[in-house]
Design a protein around this motif. Structure first.
Motif, PDB file in Angstrom:
ATOM      1  N   GLU A 113      -6.858  21.453   0.698  1.00 20.53           N
ATOM      2  CA  GLU A 113      -5.321  21.525   0.900  1.00 20.53           C
ATOM      3  C   GLU A 113      -4.774  20.364   1.512  1.00 20.53           C
ATOM      4  O   GLU A 113      -5.648  19.325   1.844  1.00 20.53           O
ATOM      5  N   VAL A 114      -3.399  20.421   2.087  1.00 16.15           N
ATOM      6  CA  VAL A 114      -2.802  19.320   3.048  1.00 16.15           C
ATOM      7  C   VAL A 114      -3.377  19.731   4.286  1.00 16.15           C
ATOM      8  O   VAL A 114      -4.171  18.897   5.045  1.00 16.15           O
ATOM      9  N   ALA A 115      -3.259  20.860   4.937  1.00 15.57           N
ATOM     10  CA  ALA A 115      -3.327  21.114   6.312  1.00 15.57           C
ATOM     11  C   ALA A 115      -4.780  21.317   6.593  1.00 15.57           C
ATOM     12  O   ALA A 115      -5.527  21.923   5.962  1.00 15.57           O
ATOM     13  N   SER A 116      -5.354  20.448   7.583  1.00 12.15           N
ATOM     14  CA  SER A 116      -6.806  20.490   7.748  1.00 12.15           C
ATOM     15  C   SER A 116      -7.411  22.018   8.155  1.00 12.15           C
ATOM     16  O   SER A 116      -8.301  22.461   7.506  1.00 12.15           O
ATOM     17  N   GLY A 117      -6.662  22.715   8.830  1.00 10.59           N
ATOM     18  CA  GLY A 117      -7.188  23.879   9.015  1.00 10.59           C
ATOM     19  C   GLY A 117      -7.545  24.952   7.680  1.00 10.59           C
ATOM     20  O   GLY A 117      -8.513  25.583   7.737  1.00 10.59           O
ATOM     21  N   PRO A 136      -6.686  15.901  -0.470  1.00  6.70           N
ATOM     22  CA  PRO A 136      -5.746  14.732  -0.642  1.00  6.70           C
ATOM     23  C   PRO A 136      -5.450  13.985   0.787  1.00  6.70           C
ATOM     24  O   PRO A 136      -5.383  12.927   0.638  1.00  6.70           O
ATOM     25  N   SER A 137      -5.197  14.952   1.582  1.00  2.00           N
ATOM     26  CA  SER A 137      -4.537  14.269   2.920  1.00  2.00           C
ATOM     27  C   SER A 137      -4.969  14.971   4.313  1.00  2.00           C
ATOM     28  O   SER A 137      -4.378  14.646   5.228  1.00  2.00           O
ATOM     29  N   SER A 138      -6.078  15.932   4.114  1.00  2.00           N
ATOM     30  CA  SER A 138      -6.465  16.565   5.362  1.00  2.00           C
ATOM     31  C   SER A 138      -7.392  15.637   6.043  1.00  2.00           C
ATOM     32  O   SER A 138      -8.487  14.844   5.724  1.00  2.00           O
ATOM     33  N   THR A 139      -6.884  15.104   7.346  1.00  2.00           N
ATOM     34  CA  THR A 139      -7.393  14.144   8.191  1.00  2.00           C
ATOM     35  C   THR A 139      -8.331  14.354   9.370  1.00  2.00           C
ATOM     36  O   THR A 139      -8.796  13.564   9.807  1.00  2.00           O
ATOM     37  N   ASN A 140      -8.697  15.892   9.620  1.00  2.00           N
ATOM     38  CA  ASN A 140      -9.577  16.407  10.750  1.00  2.00           C
ATOM     39  C   ASN A 140     -10.771  16.123  10.343  1.00  2.00           C
ATOM     40  O   ASN A 140     -11.186  16.070   8.972  1.00  2.00           O
ATOM     41  N   PRO A 191      -6.292  22.488  14.054  1.00  2.00           N
ATOM     42  CA  PRO A 191      -7.426  21.700  14.211  1.00  2.00           C
ATOM     43  C   PRO A 191      -6.857  20.169  13.965  1.00  2.00           C
ATOM     44  O   PRO A 191      -7.017  19.196  14.849  1.00  2.00           O
ATOM     45  N   TYR A 192      -5.864  20.184  13.201  1.00  2.00           N
ATOM     46  CA  TYR A 192      -5.274  18.722  13.017  1.00  2.00           C
ATOM     47  C   TYR A 192      -4.798  18.131  14.136  1.00  2.00           C
ATOM     48  O   TYR A 192      -4.927  17.106  14.681  1.00  2.00           O
ATOM     49  N   SER A 193      -4.137  19.024  15.026  1.00  2.00           N
ATOM     50  CA  SER A 193      -2.982  18.650  15.874  1.00  2.00           C
ATOM     51  C   SER A 193      -4.065  18.377  17.267  1.00  2.00           C
ATOM     52  O   SER A 193      -3.888  17.341  17.983  1.00  2.00           O
ATOM     53  N   GLY A 243       2.240  16.983  15.741  1.00  2.00           N
ATOM     54  CA  GLY A 243       2.497  18.192  14.838  1.00  2.00           C
ATOM     55  C   GLY A 243       2.962  18.548  13.530  1.00  2.00           C
ATOM     56  O   GLY A 243       3.078  17.014  12.766  1.00  2.00           O
ATOM     57  N   TYR A 244       3.384  19.645  13.029  1.00  2.00           N
ATOM     58  CA  TYR A 244       3.960  19.451  11.421  1.00  2.00           C
ATOM     59  C   TYR A 244       5.329  19.463  11.554  1.00  2.00           C
ATOM     60  O   TYR A 244       6.162  20.089  12.699  1.00  2.00           O
ATOM     61  N   TYR A 245       5.978  19.151  10.420  1.00  2.00           N
ATOM     62  CA  TYR A 245       7.485  18.769  10.456  1.00  2.00           C
ATOM     63  C   TYR A 245       8.317  19.738  10.818  1.00  2.00           C
ATOM     64  O   TYR A 245       9.515  19.478  11.500  1.00  2.00           O
ATOM     65  N   VAL A 290       2.925   7.727  12.017  1.00  2.00           N
ATOM     66  CA  VAL A 290       2.107   7.165  11.149  1.00  2.00           C
ATOM     67  C   VAL A 290       1.854   7.943   9.933  1.00  2.00           C
ATOM     68  O   VAL A 290       2.028   9.163   9.936  1.00  2.00           O
ATOM     69  N   ASN A 291       1.729   7.053   8.706  1.00  2.00           N
ATOM     70  CA  ASN A 291       1.540   7.777   7.569  1.00  2.00           C
ATOM     71  C   ASN A 291       0.555   6.918   6.537  1.00  2.00           C
ATOM     72  O   ASN A 291       0.171   5.929   6.889  1.00  2.00           O
ATOM     73  N   HIS A 292       0.501   7.542   5.466  1.00  2.00           N
ATOM     74  CA  HIS A 292      -0.684   6.908   4.741  1.00  2.00           C
ATOM     75  C   HIS A 292       0.168   6.090   3.433  1.00  2.00           C
ATOM     76  O   HIS A 292      -0.615   5.189   2.872  1.00  2.00           O
TER      77      HIS A 292
END
Ligand code: PHE
Length: 394
Positions: A113-117, A136-140, A191-193, A243-245, A290-292
């Motif tokens: 998913e996107v959100a790490s959680g 694609p984009s979970s960074t945790n 978890p991401y935050s 956080g998220y947008y 920051v972005n990818h």
């Protein structure tokens, strides 16, 4: 609200039970991936609705564009790809039944998913089923590495991780903005935050800065007044909001409303180019994240992707779209290299990925199943967001 959510959960459980109950795992599902000569199935689970709908819908646009391009060029191993997208509704509980369903459908691989959680909610299932999954984009950090058991055999990603992202926020705030007294306002439930706040803190202190306040909130919060008042009282010179947008928009607006006029810096979770600053342009002055990826980057391959994406979806791609595109292309590339849709063979090919030229940068999978990639810093102002800085991996 709570009642609606309960009803939704019951409905979801019923649907999952129905799916699992009426379809016994056929030969397709038995670990081989969908073999034979039909379409190759890739499952995409995403927040197509709910709080984080921008994450899911933009990622899906990128993923669809990739599938369309691959299929138009003859498919993979002479077969067409079918992308099945299912909606997590921006909830963790929406995830496990979807992974069951992908298994039943005989998916060769899963993207999300996107959100790490939510990726963390899927990880134990894909490990148990033995289906390769690429977030694609979970960074945790824990997405690919279970703190107790080590590297997750079946989980990969196409993005950098939060220890790096937090370091970039710290270097930007300290070096570029010249700030020394940071306040952090983060989401305790994601978890991401939590991970990104921690990584920022360590790095900012290491660079010689001071963290004067750490305040938290949780997912459904809309009012941040008490946290912001306490923060203002401690006189920070920069505010960090990992956080998220949707909540970021409220936080930035309420911070300015309380006279907190310092620069505000965040992470990739801000990536909603259409909606983030709309109607709040004044508040977003002097804010950065920051972005990818940025559609303004000059790197090879970016312009071509941006043009194809604009033509297909009539808008600029955000980082999520580019990462969704890369995740599907990487899976297709791994299937090609494996020469088969056997899930183990595809997993092994993913693990061997070296110097894969993605739109978001070069992807080499390391021992922790992570690529090392460049980060950009953009200013959250205008459209597309202006590129402010570039941080190659160190
Ligand atoms: N990195 C975020 C997470 O792990 C998700 C995200 C990536 C959001 C890119 C926006 C853009 O939760």
């Amino acid at each position: 609200m709570a009642w609606n959510r309960t009803l939704f959960l019951i409905a979801l459980a019923a649907i999952a039970a129905a799916i699992v109950g009426c379809k016994s795992p056929g030969p397709n599902a038995a670990g081989a991936g969908n073999g034979g000569s039909g379409k190759i199935i890739i499952g995409h689970y995403a927040s197509m609705s709910g709080d984080d709908a921008v994450f899911g819908t933009t990622t899906d646009h990128g993923a669809k564009l990739a599938v369309e391009e691959i299929n138009a060029a003859g498919g993979v191993l002479g077969r067409q790809i079918e992308l099945i997208t299912l909606d997590t509704r921006s909830t963790d509980v929406g995830v496990p039944p979807i992974i069951d369903r992908f298994y039943q459908e005989g998916a060769t691989a899963i993207v999300g998913e996107v959100a790490s959680g939510r990726t963390l909610a899927a990880a134990p299932k894909v490990e148990a089923y033995g289906i390769p999954m690429v977030s694609p984009s979970s960074t945790n950090v824990r997405v690919t590495v279970d703190p107790d058991r080590g590297v997750r055999k079946w989980v990969f990603r196409t993005c950098f991780i939060d220890p790096f992202q937090g370091e970039v926020i710290a270097r930007f705030a300290h070096g570029k903005l010249g700030k020394r007294r940071a306040a952090i306002l983060f989401d305790r439930a994601q978890p991401y935050s939590v991970g990104l706040a921690e990584s920022f803190k360590q790095n900012f202190i290491r660079l010689g800065g001071q963290v004067v306040a750490e305040e938290g909130y949780t997912k459904d919060d809309q009012e941040f007044g008490s946290q912001l008042t306490r923060i203002k009282g401690l006189d920070p010179d920069v505010l960090i909001v990992p956080g998220y947008y949707s909540q970021v928009k409220l936080i930035v607006t309420q911070a300015r409303g309380r006279g907190l006029d310092v620069p505000i810096v965040g992470g990739d979770g801000w990536d909603d180019p259409q909606g983030l600053t709309r109607g709040a342009e004044q508040a977003f002055k002097d804010t950065y994240f920051v972005n990818h990826f940025s559609p303004l980057e000059e790197r090879e391959g970016v312009r071509q992707f941006v043009e194809a994406y604009r033509q297909r979806w009539q808008e600029d791609p955000n980082a999520l779209a580019a990462l969704g595109y890369d995740a599907v292309q990487l899976v297709a590339d791994a299937i090609k290299r494996a020469g088969s849709t056997d899930r183990t063979a595809v997993r092994d090919a993913l693990e061997k990925t070296q110097n894969y030229a993605g739109v978001t940068g070069t992807i080499s999978v390391d021992a922790q199943h992570n690529p090392r990639k460049t980060a950009v810093v953009v200013k959250a102002e205008g459209s597309p967001f202006p590129l402010v800085d570039v941080y190659p991996p160190q």
